[in-house]
Motif scaffolding. Structure first.
Motif, mmCIF file in Angstrom:
data_model
loop_
_atom_site.group_PDB
_atom_site.id
_atom_site.type_symbol
_atom_site.label_atom_id
_atom_site.label_comp_id
_atom_site.label_asym_id
_atom_site.label_seq_id
_atom_site.Cartn_x
_atom_site.Cartn_y
_atom_site.Cartn_z
ATOM 1 N N ASP A 227 1.022 -1.240 -0.049
ATOM 2 C CA ASP A 227 0.478 -0.052 0.321
ATOM 3 C C ASP A 227 0.914 1.521 -0.355
ATOM 4 O O ASP A 227 1.069 1.484 0.782
ATOM 5 C CB ASP A 227 -1.125 0.350 1.148
ATOM 6 C CG ASP A 227 -0.988 1.382 1.193
ATOM 7 O OD1 ASP A 227 -2.189 1.693 0.341
ATOM 8 O OD2 ASP A 227 -2.289 1.095 2.365
ATOM 9 N N MET A 228 0.625 2.045 -1.323
ATOM 10 C CA MET A 228 1.242 3.205 -0.828
ATOM 11 C C MET A 228 0.925 4.714 -1.113
ATOM 12 O O MET A 228 0.734 5.797 -1.034
ATOM 13 C CB MET A 228 2.247 3.519 -2.816
ATOM 14 C CG MET A 228 3.898 2.584 -2.683
ATOM 15 S SD MET A 228 3.720 1.130 -2.363
ATOM 16 C CE MET A 228 3.192 1.116 -4.142
ATOM 17 N N VAL A 229 -0.530 3.960 -0.631
ATOM 18 C CA VAL A 229 -1.909 5.025 -1.053
ATOM 19 C C VAL A 229 -1.927 6.196 0.233
ATOM 20 O O VAL A 229 -2.811 6.527 0.498
ATOM 21 C CB VAL A 229 -2.988 4.474 -2.014
ATOM 22 C CG1 VAL A 229 -4.286 5.810 -1.836
ATOM 23 C CG2 VAL A 229 -2.337 4.299 -2.852
ATOM 24 N N GLY A 230 -2.958 4.794 1.619
ATOM 25 C CA GLY A 230 -3.141 5.479 2.680
ATOM 26 C C GLY A 230 -4.725 5.568 2.434
ATOM 27 O O GLY A 230 -5.368 5.091 1.288
ATOM 28 N N GLY A 231 -5.421 6.211 3.273
ATOM 29 C CA GLY A 231 -6.311 6.752 3.266
ATOM 30 C C GLY A 231 -7.394 5.604 3.586
ATOM 31 O O GLY A 231 -7.426 4.808 3.974
ATOM 32 N N ASP A 232 -8.530 5.500 2.651
ATOM 33 C CA ASP A 232 -9.437 4.416 2.806
ATOM 34 C C ASP A 232 -9.328 4.071 2.018
ATOM 35 O O ASP A 232 -9.835 2.219 2.042
ATOM 36 C CB ASP A 232 -10.787 5.572 1.924
ATOM 37 C CG ASP A 232 -11.997 6.695 3.233
ATOM 38 O OD1 ASP A 232 -11.549 6.805 4.573
ATOM 39 O OD2 ASP A 232 -12.381 7.476 2.754
ATOM 40 N N ALA A 233 -8.735 3.774 1.114
ATOM 41 C CA ALA A 233 -7.745 2.569 0.689
ATOM 42 C C ALA A 233 -7.292 1.498 1.228
ATOM 43 O O ALA A 233 -7.605 0.043 0.577
ATOM 44 C CB ALA A 233 -6.924 3.129 -0.856
ATOM 45 N N THR A 234 -6.449 2.227 2.090
ATOM 46 C CA THR A 234 -6.329 0.618 3.184
ATOM 47 C C THR A 234 -7.160 0.337 3.763
ATOM 48 O O THR A 234 -7.237 -1.202 3.335
ATOM 49 C CB THR A 234 -5.460 1.291 3.973
ATOM 50 O OG1 THR A 234 -4.166 2.819 3.782
ATOM 51 C CG2 THR A 234 -4.222 0.373 4.599
ATOM 52 N N ALA A 235 -8.022 0.988 3.993
ATOM 53 C CA ALA A 235 -9.025 -0.798 4.789
ATOM 54 C C ALA A 235 -9.976 -1.408 3.422
ATOM 55 O O ALA A 235 -9.933 -2.264 3.867
ATOM 56 C CB ALA A 235 -10.219 -0.065 5.295
#
Length: 345
Positions: A227-235
């Motif tokens: 995961d390089m993105v974080g935020g809601d994308a991680t969940a």
């Protein structure tokens, strides 16, 4: 100390006078590092090319975890030619090409590097590829092999697959024997991700990622998420993990650190690990050298193919960083710093 007889007291560099993003930084003349002032473990190089990284925008903006004292020359990654080596540096001589990482200072004609944060450039690797190799591929291998324990036959999901680290992770994942699914916000990035060797690509920016994988007919369960993105994308990506899956957090290009539900972690026995690769280079230098031997072997075998999205002059770095922060590129952007005609160094 070995030296190639450098001369001159100033150099051209991109200078940050105050933090903030975007930034009105400009190329100007600054004092040049001198060979006689080198620490025992340091190397002075003439910069040939510098890689642009998302972390540079955070450093310039003042939000990166490693703060720089103002004014400073940004830039963390470069390829250069050795000009002088400190008294404690073994095995390097003037004239050799090296790639590596610096705390700051890559966007300049000259830079000082620590011996544990550099590697010799393979003979066949051009300067622009070398300038964008060290951080993305070093990060990808550490994140997937050491932190994510990615095994042959497993499925890897790369979140943010069109960036420099993402494309490197696709190739490293394949070299480690995994099936790789690349995820990016834009359908326009499909070609770059598939060309890097991904087995599948999914354009996704919000909603149920697991369902999006099912609709794309690539399955819904994965073993490792990078995961390089974080935020809601991680969940959303974490919900795609299978039993005993691993989530490896590398960065937050979305600008937000994720909030994760502990019950999801518990029920699937998920491992969540971080990968901040920088400290490994100095805390575990032998491991770092071995990692780059592996990466260079894969490069020579044609299994790693760095994607250079664009090259810019030093004066074009500020604008290119703004474009990079907006997700405009698929692959690495590199600044080239050729020696002016008629100048002898």
């Amino acid at each position: 100390m070995t030296t190639a007889n450098p001369s001159g007291n100033t150099m051209r560099a991109l200078l940050v006078r105050e933090t903030g993003w975007p930034n009105g930084m400009q190329v100007t003349e600054v004092p040049r590092p001198q060979a006689q002032a080198l620490d025992a473990d340091s190397v002075l190089v003439r910069v040939r090319a510098a890689g642009l990284n998302f972390a540079d925008t955070l450093s310039i903006g003042g939000s990166y975890q490693e703060k720089q004292a103002l004014p400073f020359v940004p830039g963390a990654e470069l390829c250069g030619q050795v000009v002088a080596v400190g008294a404690g540096v073994q095995g390097l001589t003037a004239g050799e090409r090296v790639m590596g990482q610096v705390g700051a200072g890559a966007y300049a004609e000259w830079a000082v590097m620590h011996q544990h944060r550099l590697a010799r450039v393979p003979t066949a690797m051009p300067d622009d590829e070398a300038a964008g190799f060290y951080i993305p591929y070093g990060t990808a291998l550490c994140a997937l092999r050491e932190r994510g324990r990615l095994a042959p036959g497993e499925t890897l999901l790369v979140l943010g697959a069109a960036g420099a680290v993402g494309l490197a992770a696709v190739q490293v994942g394949k070299a480690l024997g995994a099936r790789v699914i690349g995820v990016s916000r834009s359908e326009s990035k499909r070609g770059a991700v598939m060309q890097a060797g991904a087995d599948a690509f999914v354009a996704w920016s919000a909603g149920d990622l697991k369902r999006a994988l099912q609709q794309a007919d690539v399955g819904a369960g994965v073993d490792v998420v990078l995961d390089m993105v974080g935020g809601d994308a991680t969940a959303a990506a974490m919900r795609c993990l299978q039993f005993e899956g691993r989530l490896v957090v590398v960065g937050f290009t979305s600008g937000q650190a994720p909030t994760l539900r502990a019950n999801h972690i518990l029920v699937k026995n998920i491992d969540i690990v971080g990968c901040y690769w920088g400290p490994y280079q100095q805390l575990r230098p032998a491991q770092t050298r071995q990692s780059f031997q592996t990466l260079f072997d894969w490069y020579r075998q044609g299994r790693l193919n760095p994607a250079i999205a664009d090259t810019v002059p030093l004066e074009g770095v500020a604008h290119a960083l703004e474009q990079l922060a907006c997700g405009a590129y698929a692959g690495k952007v590199v600044a080239t710093l050729p020696i002016p005609s008629g100048v002898t160094e």
